[in-house]
Structure formats: C-alpha cells, structure tokens
Design a protein around this motif. Sequence first.
Motif, PDB file in Angstrom:
ATOM      1  N   CYS A 192      86.895  32.352 -12.001  1.00 49.85           N
ATOM      2  CA  CYS A 192      87.830  33.428 -12.327  1.00 49.85           C
ATOM      3  C   CYS A 192      87.206  34.291 -13.412  1.00 49.85           C
ATOM      4  N   GLY A 193      87.735  35.492 -13.568  1.00 49.54           N
ATOM      5  CA  GLY A 193      87.162  36.392 -14.571  1.00 49.54           C
ATOM      6  C   GLY A 193      87.623  37.805 -14.303  1.00 49.54           C
ATOM      7  N   THR A 194      86.802  38.767 -14.723  1.00 47.76           N
ATOM      8  CA  THR A 194      87.155  40.181 -14.563  1.00 47.76           C
ATOM      9  C   THR A 194      85.942  40.942 -14.034  1.00 47.76           C
ATOM     10  N   PHE A 195      86.149  41.679 -12.971  1.00 47.63           N
ATOM     11  CA  PHE A 195      85.115  42.600 -12.495  1.00 47.63           C
ATOM     12  C   PHE A 195      85.301  43.910 -13.247  1.00 47.63           C
ATOM     13  N   HIS A 196      84.209  44.452 -13.770  1.00 47.04           N
ATOM     14  CA  HIS A 196      84.347  45.689 -14.528  1.00 47.04           C
ATOM     15  C   HIS A 196      84.162  46.882 -13.600  1.00 47.04           C
ATOM     16  N   GLY A 197      85.203  47.165 -12.871  1.00 48.14           N
ATOM     17  CA  GLY A 197      85.238  48.355 -12.017  1.00 48.14           C
ATOM     18  C   GLY A 197      84.655  48.158 -10.643  1.00 48.14           C
ATOM     19  N   SER A 198      83.759  47.200 -10.479  1.00 50.32           N
ATOM     20  CA  SER A 198      83.164  47.014  -9.157  1.00 50.32           C
ATOM     21  C   SER A 198      82.678  45.567  -9.018  1.00 50.32           C
ATOM     22  N   ILE A 199      82.323  45.254  -7.799  1.00 44.11           N
ATOM     23  CA  ILE A 199      81.871  43.895  -7.481  1.00 44.11           C
ATOM     24  C   ILE A 199      80.450  44.028  -6.955  1.00 44.11           C
ATOM     25  N   GLN A 200      79.519  43.379  -7.634  1.00 41.67           N
ATOM     26  CA  GLN A 200      78.126  43.574  -7.241  1.00 41.67           C
ATOM     27  C   GLN A 200      77.483  42.263  -6.806  1.00 41.67           C
ATOM     28  N   CYS A 201      76.785  42.325  -5.674  1.00 41.72           N
ATOM     29  CA  CYS A 201      76.044  41.170  -5.189  1.00 41.72           C
ATOM     30  C   CYS A 201      74.781  41.011  -6.034  1.00 41.72           C
ATOM     31  N   SER A 202      74.487  39.788  -6.417  1.00 44.18           N
ATOM     32  CA  SER A 202      73.366  39.574  -7.335  1.00 44.18           C
ATOM     33  C   SER A 202      72.020  39.491  -6.612  1.00 44.18           C
TER      34      SER A 202
END
Length: 378
Positions: A99-109
């Motif tokens: 769990c956590g917070t995405f800062h505006g977007s979700i990025q694949c690493s």
Amino acid sequence: MQPPVAARPVRTTLPARYYTDPAHFRREVEHFFFTKWICAGRADQIPNRGDYFLRDVLGESIIVVRDDQPSTALAPGGSIHAMFNVCRHRGTRICETACGTFHGSIQCSYHAWTYDLNGRLIGAPHMDDVQGFDKRDFPLKRVGCEVWDGHIFINIAGAADPLRTQIGPLMEQFRPWRMEELRLVHRSVDEVKANWKLIIQNYNECLHCPVLHPLLNQMHHYLGAANAPSEATYCGGTMGFKEGIETLSRDGKLRRQYLPGLGAEEKGLVSYYSLYPNMLLTLHPDYMVTVTLWPKAVDRTELICEWHFHRDEIARPDFEFQDAIDFWEVTNREDWHISELSQAGISSRAYQPGPYSNRELLLWDFDQVVLRELGESS
Ligand code: FES
Ligand SMILES: [Fe+2]
C-alpha cells in the motif's frame, strides 16, 4: 387420524473432495472469486488522491487506487478504481509495495511505461516511431469496482452485473448503520489451515457457541438467532443480547455511543451476515467487524479481520476500543482453531458426510449454492 408425515431425507455435509481436492478448489475459486463481486477493503484505507493498496487474489495482483475525479451519483465512493497490476508493455508486475501513494501516475519500473491514476497509458518511451502504436490502445486492464457504504468491492471478470444484483436488499437493510461513517481502527491477519467454505460454515451457526465460546455465550442465547431466509448470494440473521448485555465487548458493557442511525430495535442486537464468497459482516450497536476471506490453497485461507468505529467516537479523547478487539480476538481464535480441526478431520479417510441438524440449515443452503454454481450435485 392424521396421515403420516413423510420423513424428509437427512441433509448431510458435502463429500471430502469439496474441502481437500486441489483441482476442485481451483474450479470453485474460479467460479466464486473470479466472477463474483468480492470485498477488497474499505474506502477510508485510501482517503487521498493516489492512495492505493494491492489485493492478491490467488496470484492475481490487483491495484485499488483513488484518483482525483469528484464523486458522482454513479460512483458514490468517489473515483476508486481497480486494475490488474500488469504492465501493458511486456507484462511485468508494476507495483510491489502492498500500500502507499502514487504521486500522480503509476510507473512500471522496467522501461518506465507510465499510466495515470485511471489506468490510461500516458508515457511509453521509445514507442514514437512504432508505426500503428497508439497509447490509447494500452490502458491497464480494468477490474470491476464499486463502493457500497465504504466497502470496496471488486469483480475480476470485469463485465459483471452491478454489485446490487449480488447483495441488493442488504444495501437498504444496513443503511441505519451508516457504514460509510465508520473508520478502520484495528486489523489482524491470520492464515488458517482450513478451506474457505469451512470458515463460512462456522460463522453461519451458533450451535457451537456454548461448547466453544465461553465469552460469546455470556452475551447471546445460542438458540436465539433470527435467521433471514437464505439467498443465493448471502445469508445471515440477528441475535439479541442476554439480560444486562449491551454490546459484544469483554464484559458486555457499552463504552461508546450507539451508532447514530440506529433505532431501538437495532441497538439491541448484532447482525451476522455472510456475503458470499468472501465477506463476513458483523454489525454491533456501536461498531462493525469485517472478516474478508482470501483462499490460498484448498486447505488454507488468509483471514483479514478489521474493527471499524464511528469517526466521531474515534475523535473523542477518551475513545476506547480495546474491549471490542479483545472480545473478537478471543472468539476468532476459537473459531479459527475449530475450523482447522474440521479441515483435519474431513481430510481423514474415515470422514464421510454427516447429518445436519435443523438448526444448521443455513449451512446446507450454502452447500447448495456451491453445488448449483458448479452445476453439480453431491
Ligand atoms: S514491462 Fe513495463 S515498461 Fe516494459
Ligand atoms: Fe463461533
């Protein structure tokens, strides 16, 4: 003279394979956990834009995230979405942290493909010169998601009927508890060595209460359940309190205000409902306990038990909740342990289906739900 009453055949428990056969288990969870609505958590776990949690459903990782769209009549919980945690580039699992917070977007690493909080692909490095490639064709795959009074439900099949078709009448029935005003205060997670259906079976009857639950048995009369007629998608009933008992706490005393929407009748009972396949909802006069079931194997189930209290009570400087935690920690431990013993016995070569009493018919009804769903008869 009265004509003789035809004896009804004895109703029995299911054969062992329903609790022990991995191939059967796989088929069963495919029907119940991948096509039905399942409870994934609570909206207050992700209060702000970008907040998310992951849910693992038998190896399928699902992202449940809140974006910044305003609430609408159609999406009353605000804009909470659920999507597969699978990158549309080369399929990599995107997010590992529970769990956590995405800062505006979700990025694949892996190669930095980037999605907005709605799952739309907004960045795909080195794809500009690929003829015919259009970012719009590669959003994260969506999972059905609806919020009911603060409970987030997901449907992995996606194109399902609305949640209302599964639990419709309960939506009105439980309005007085105003569950959306309740907030998570405590969680316990247990892995129980028992098939998921045994957890539901155990929850659906109180015949075992005098034997197994010395504490709970001080609170209710074990034969005092008022069961509602079973439905194909849920079952349950209510139990009143014994003289002098006000709620389910260590000593039966109420240490919080009654939930504000309750009438006199609701203040004097506990509602126990199983919402198939994965939610046990227990509503007390002053708090709510939810248990969600997460099958891991035919004989193993993770149980997430959560205690929720009214936000106004939580804000009080003298807010107390440990009495309610203690009560259910004790009772759950007894239930989880007996479910493990049920699993162990049913796994024996000596096991054969046994007869239900007339006070265990909710269990038999649930067996029939399972059989009908699978197109089988026992
Ligand atoms: S697999 Fe995700 S960016 Fe390549
Ligand atoms: Fe019990």
